[in-house]
Scaffold this motif. Structure first.
Motif, PDB file in Angstrom:
ATOM      1  N   ARG A  12     109.481 -37.878 -21.239  1.00  9.54           N
ATOM      2  CA  ARG A  12     110.470 -38.018 -19.872  1.00  9.54           C
ATOM      3  C   ARG A  12     111.026 -39.520 -19.999  1.00  9.54           C
ATOM      4  O   ARG A  12     110.906 -40.112 -20.716  1.00  9.54           O
ATOM      5  CB  ARG A  12     108.885 -38.636 -19.213  1.00  9.54           C
ATOM      6  N   ARG A 253     110.523 -24.841  -4.380  1.00 12.91           N
ATOM      7  CA  ARG A 253     109.803 -25.968  -5.697  1.00 12.91           C
ATOM      8  C   ARG A 253     107.992 -26.414  -5.455  1.00 12.91           C
ATOM      9  O   ARG A 253     107.678 -26.919  -5.885  1.00 12.91           O
ATOM     10  CB  ARG A 253     110.534 -27.138  -6.115  1.00 12.91           C
ATOM     11  N   ASP A 340     116.266 -32.344  -4.701  1.00 14.14           N
ATOM     12  CA  ASP A 340     114.426 -33.229  -4.575  1.00 14.14           C
ATOM     13  C   ASP A 340     114.941 -34.751  -5.162  1.00 14.14           C
ATOM     14  O   ASP A 340     114.521 -35.621  -4.150  1.00 14.14           O
ATOM     15  CB  ASP A 340     113.754 -32.654  -5.219  1.00 14.14           C
ATOM     16  N   GLY A 341     115.733 -35.569  -5.522  1.00 13.52           N
ATOM     17  CA  GLY A 341     116.114 -37.063  -6.143  1.00 13.52           C
ATOM     18  C   GLY A 341     116.739 -37.726  -4.696  1.00 13.52           C
ATOM     19  O   GLY A 341     118.025 -36.855  -3.926  1.00 13.52           O
ATOM     20  N   THR A 379     121.577 -32.140 -16.623  1.00 17.38           N
ATOM     21  CA  THR A 379     119.540 -31.145 -17.251  1.00 17.38           C
ATOM     22  C   THR A 379     120.535 -30.621 -16.692  1.00 17.38           C
ATOM     23  O   THR A 379     120.405 -29.623 -15.069  1.00 17.38           O
ATOM     24  CB  THR A 379     118.823 -32.362 -16.824  1.00 17.38           C
ATOM     25  N   ASP A 381     117.439 -29.245 -14.504  1.00 15.09           N
ATOM     26  CA  ASP A 381     116.007 -29.405 -14.385  1.00 15.09           C
ATOM     27  C   ASP A 381     116.519 -30.637 -13.244  1.00 15.09           C
ATOM     28  O   ASP A 381     115.713 -31.396 -13.080  1.00 15.09           O
ATOM     29  CB  ASP A 381     114.387 -30.113 -15.010  1.00 15.09           C
ATOM     30  N   TYR A 383     115.939 -30.643  -9.828  1.00 16.06           N
ATOM     31  CA  TYR A 383     115.077 -30.677  -8.632  1.00 16.06           C
ATOM     32  C   TYR A 383     114.073 -31.724  -8.822  1.00 16.06           C
ATOM     33  O   TYR A 383     113.210 -31.704  -8.738  1.00 16.06           O
ATOM     34  CB  TYR A 383     114.617 -29.235  -8.677  1.00 16.06           C
ATOM     35  N   ASP A 384     114.094 -32.466 -10.580  1.00 13.29           N
ATOM     36  CA  ASP A 384     113.856 -33.163 -10.412  1.00 13.29           C
ATOM     37  C   ASP A 384     113.182 -34.720  -9.515  1.00 13.29           C
ATOM     38  O   ASP A 384     114.461 -34.910  -9.268  1.00 13.29           O
ATOM     39  CB  ASP A 384     113.129 -33.834 -12.185  1.00 13.29           C
ATOM     40  N   GLU A 385     112.690 -35.476 -10.104  1.00  9.77           N
ATOM     41  CA  GLU A 385     112.362 -36.754  -9.031  1.00  9.77           C
ATOM     42  C   GLU A 385     113.048 -37.576  -9.952  1.00  9.77           C
ATOM     43  O   GLU A 385     114.083 -38.165 -10.678  1.00  9.77           O
ATOM     44  CB  GLU A 385     111.029 -37.679  -8.987  1.00  9.77           C
ATOM     45  N   ALA A 398     115.191 -36.280 -15.044  1.00  8.21           N
ATOM     46  CA  ALA A 398     114.912 -35.436 -16.410  1.00  8.21           C
ATOM     47  C   ALA A 398     115.570 -36.426 -17.650  1.00  8.21           C
ATOM     48  O   ALA A 398     115.055 -37.073 -17.326  1.00  8.21           O
ATOM     49  CB  ALA A 398     115.137 -33.716 -16.237  1.00  8.21           C
TER      50      ALA A 398
END
Length: 417
Positions: A12, A253, A340-341, A379, A381, A383-385, A398
């Motif tokens: 992370r 998600r 999502d970010g 990435t 990912d 949809y990550d924050e 991500a």
């Protein structure tokens, strides 16, 4: 393309409260900075983690303003382990408490941490404990009852305030005289540690507290907003003009999107409702203005230091509001599906993520609602924050790192690759 000069597997990327940039790799926290052609390691928080399995990674991590790092380990059926490590690699303390599935609710400047969770595979149990680095055992532990998970908490005037999922708000003394207690044996002002509790009219959906006067705002299932003073006295109960916004997520998600009334710095209450309308109210419940939005919110709004409110809608447009109403709406051309970010820097520039389902794109928008840049994420990912460093120079999504000035994707590799 930047080389990572330390041979690790990055789990992370995150920003510390001190403005530093950090990586989590296994059980180690690493501070880094970007150089001309590499990511340089500034410091590694080294401590003896040999007793922990490599597959047992922390569920919570952070770095405080003084540079102290902390890691929280917990499972649904096991205990909670909390570890503090100083910048000079001193293990300041390790504390364990028999609370399962815990989260950090609040940490004070003296590093004492309020954690709350439940019993072993008993999420309905409500237990809170204060852990300190200079004690192997918790300073205290309180069993509040069987009211479900703690959903929020703050520290104010030497007291902790925590709310539970089922509608209880508790004020807890910082140093309760008794180690354990149950709510059934507690009366207001007793020495058990619980000073008062408030039972809302229905299940508490949300709790917020961000006014200078310390008022609490509880949104309940029956579409009411309970306004409570810090001493537990009710100031007002407002019947909201409509139900708060609630929508199933299109991305899959998360199960649903709920948006509680949001309190601006001047006390204006903003409600995004299920009727495609945004309402502004004062603390007495008087409606100041309302606005019908073009497209429903896709993600939870964020608020900047000036009280401006931003949300992405289902058309991948960014909407900006202040206490007077809509400021602007920006429609990106990068893609038409919101991810999502979202993040805001100190200059009021907004960054958010959109997608065409196969690729993710980061869009930068100025504080005036003008396009700055767009970059494709590397990435998968996406949809990550989305995170922004405290100095505003970097975005992290991500494992991706992006410079905010030019919108350039900063690539890196491990030293052994």
């Amino acid at each position: 393309y930047l080389d990572l000069d330390y041979d690790v597997n990055v789990i992370r990327v995150f920003s510390g409260s001190n403005g530093g940039n950090y990586l989590l790799a296994g059980h180690s926290i690493i501070q880094w900075q970007a150089a001309a052609d590499s990511i340089e390691t500034i410091d590694v928080y080294e401590w003896d983690s040999s007793h922990l399995s490599e597959i047992y990674t922390p569920t919570g991590i952070g770095v405080n303003k003084d540079g102290t790092s902390w890691q929280l380990y917990t499972t649904p059926g096991g205990n909670t382990l909390f570890i503090w490590v100083s910048e000079d690699d001193q293990a300041l303390g390790t504390t364990e408490v028999n609370i399962s599935g815990s989260t950090l609710v609040f940490m004070k400047e003296d590093l004492s941490a309020l954690v709350c969770g439940g019993g072993s595979f008993k999420p309905s149990s409500t237990d809170c404990s204060v852990l300190t680095p200079d004690n192997e055992d918790p300073l205290w532990k309180l069993h509040l009852g069987n009211y479900g998970p703690v959903v929020g908490g703050i520290f104010l005037d030497d007291h902790y305030y925590v709310s539970t999922e089922d509608g209880h708000l508790f004020e807890i003394d910082e140093n309760p005289e008794e180690i354990t207690s149950t709510l059934d044996s507690v009366n207001s002002g007793s020495d058990s540690g619980i000073l008062w509790s408030y039972q809302a009219s229905d299940e508490i959906l949300f709790i917020s507290q961000n006014r200078p006067d310390g008022y609490f705002y509880l949104t309940t299932e029956d579409d009411k907003l309970h306004i409570i003073k810090p001493d537990g006295e009710i100031y007002n109960v407002i019947q909201l003009p409509a139900a708060p916004f609630h929508q199933m997520s299109d991305t899959g998600r998360s199960p649903a999107l709920f948006i509680e009334p949001i309190i601006l710095p001047d006390g204006t209450i903003i409600e995004i409702s299920d009727e495609n309308t945004i309402y502004a109210m004062n603390i007495d419940g008087e409606i100041l203005w309302e606005h019908i939005f073009e497209s429903a919110p896709a993600e939870y709004p964020i608020q900047d230091e000036l009280g401006n409110l931003y949300f992405i809608d289902n058309d991948a447009a960014m909407n900006a509001f202040d206490k007077n109403g809509l400021k602007w709406r920006f429609q990106t051309e990068a893609a038409d599906i919101p991810a999502d970010g979202i993040a805001v820097d100190q200059e009021g520039n907004i960054y958010y993520v959109v997608t065409d389902y196969s690729k993710g794109y980061l869009q930068a928008v100025s504080s005036e609602g003008e396009n700055i840049w767009v970059v494709e994420a590397k990435t998968r990912d996406f949809y990550d924050e989305l995170h922004i460093s405290q100095d505003g120079k970097y975005l992290s999504l991500a494992e991706d790192l992006i410079s905010t000035d030019m919108g350039e994707l900063i690539e890196y590799q491990n030293a052994g690759d």
